[in-house]
Design a protein around this motif. Structure first.
Motif: not given
Length: 173
Positions: A64-66, A108-109, A112-114, A117-118
């Motif tokens: 996960s990107s997190w 991130g955009s 395409r990594q969450q 972006v967040i």
């Protein structure tokens, strides 16, 4: 850790021991030199955490990107954001924080990594709102407005391409 006869568990233990020693040594050097800038303490840790995340993401693409980027992003942004919000510090710190958050949001955009972006969007929004009340609306809205225009246009282009593809697929037998 680089010896050929070491097991993977030994390599990881040695790697993390070196990481802890390097960060501690950096912090001691900063303390001895009387560096009062908190980012001098947090950004090296964030860069190292980012490097580890990128390396782990290469070995485990399902990660996960997190997990990969989260600790680095938190270490990079939270201390500076807290200083900006609590003290209303220098304009340079606020501008650099805003630019860094926008850069992370763009990365991130585009990838395409969450997590980027967040985190980037949250820090951008908080910093821009704070700057809006601190400096006036024009200074904060210029870079944020340009970013939103660029991202909105690229998102609209993707949406139209997706609609064309769906229309073409519906027209097939």
């Amino acid at each position: 850790a680089s010896r050929p006869n070491r097991r993977p568990v030994e390599r990881r233990v040695l790697f993390w021991a070196v990481v802890v020693c390097e960060i501690t040594a950096w912090w001691i050097l900063m303390r001895v030199a009387d560096v009062a800038l908190p980012e001098a303490y947090t950004l090296p840790f964030a860069a190292l955490a980012l490097l580890v995340g990128v390396l782990e993401l290469r070995q485990r693409p399902d990660l996960s990107s997190w997990v990969a980027y989260g600790p680095a992003l938190v270490a990079a942004f939270v201390p500076s954001l807290a200083i900006v919000l609590a003290t209303g510090s220098t304009t340079l710190r606020q501008v650099l924080l805003l630019l860094g958050a926008v850069a992370v949001l763009i990365f991130g955009s585009s990838s395409r990594q969450q997590a980027p972006v967040i985190v980037g969007a949250t820090v951008t929004a908080i910093t821009a709102i704070h700057a809006l009340f601190a400096f006036g609306p024009w200074l904060a809205l210029i870079p944020v407005g340009i970013l939103l225009l660029v991202l909105g246009a690229s998102n609209e282009r993707r949406r139209r391409a997706q609609e064309r593809l769906q229309t073409a697929l519906r027209g097939m037998r």
